[in-house]
Design an enzyme around this catalytic site. Structure first.
Site, short mmCIF file in Angstrom:
data_model
loop_
_atom_site.label_atom_id
_atom_site.label_comp_id
_atom_site.label_asym_id
_atom_site.label_seq_id
_atom_site.Cartn_x
_atom_site.Cartn_y
_atom_site.Cartn_z
N ASP A 19 0.86 -1.19 0.00
CA ASP A 19 0.00 0.00 0.00
C ASP A 19 0.90 1.24 0.00
OD1 ASP A 19 0.95 0.29 2.62
OD2 ASP A 19 -0.92 -0.33 3.55
N ALA A 20 0.31 2.41 0.19
CA ALA A 20 1.07 3.67 0.12
C ALA A 20 2.17 3.76 1.18
CB ALA A 20 0.11 4.85 0.26
#
Length: 129
Positions: A10-11
């Site tokens: 994810d980010a």
């Protein structure tokens, strides 16, 4: 063994939570092959293995370019369903535990059917006693 990739993160650079479900799904398919069955064989016999419920307990994160291991054991075996215990580990430490409820259904009617004796016997060999 599963290798994690940038696309799995994810980010924040941590493996995205839904990807653990993909890792577990792949391991269930490998488990099925290991006990001598394939999804195509089941389809040819008018059968489908479908997940009806999953319980997931995330313990620790995994990151990009790590190696994970997924173990699968049979926890419970019913007439038309099986409950699998799956543990995802990193360097032998559990990072995610899953309890997966899988039903055997007819491809044509989409209704539960009994697990055939040869599949039942193969699954019994991996009961978590």
């Amino acid at each position: 063994m599963i290798h994690t990739y940038y696309e799995d993160t994810d980010a924040s650079g941590i493996i995205y939570h839904a990807n653990y479900l993909k890792f577990a799904e792949r391991a269930r398919t490998e488990f099925l092959h290991h006990i001598g069955f394939t999804h195509n064989q089941l389809l040819d016999a008018d059968s489908l293995l479908v997940v009806s419920r999953i319980e997931v307990d995330y313990k620790k994160p995994a990151f990009c370019e790590e190696e994970l291991c997924v173990t699968t054991q049979v926890e419970k075996l019913g007439a038309a369903m099986v409950v699998l215990s799956q543990i995802i580990t990193k360097q032998d430490a559990p990072i995610c535990q899953l309890k997966v409820y899988v039903a055997l259904i007819s491809k044509s009617s989409l209704r539960p059917i009994r697990i055939p004796p040869e599949l039942r016997k193969a699954l019994e060999n991996y009961m978590n006693n």
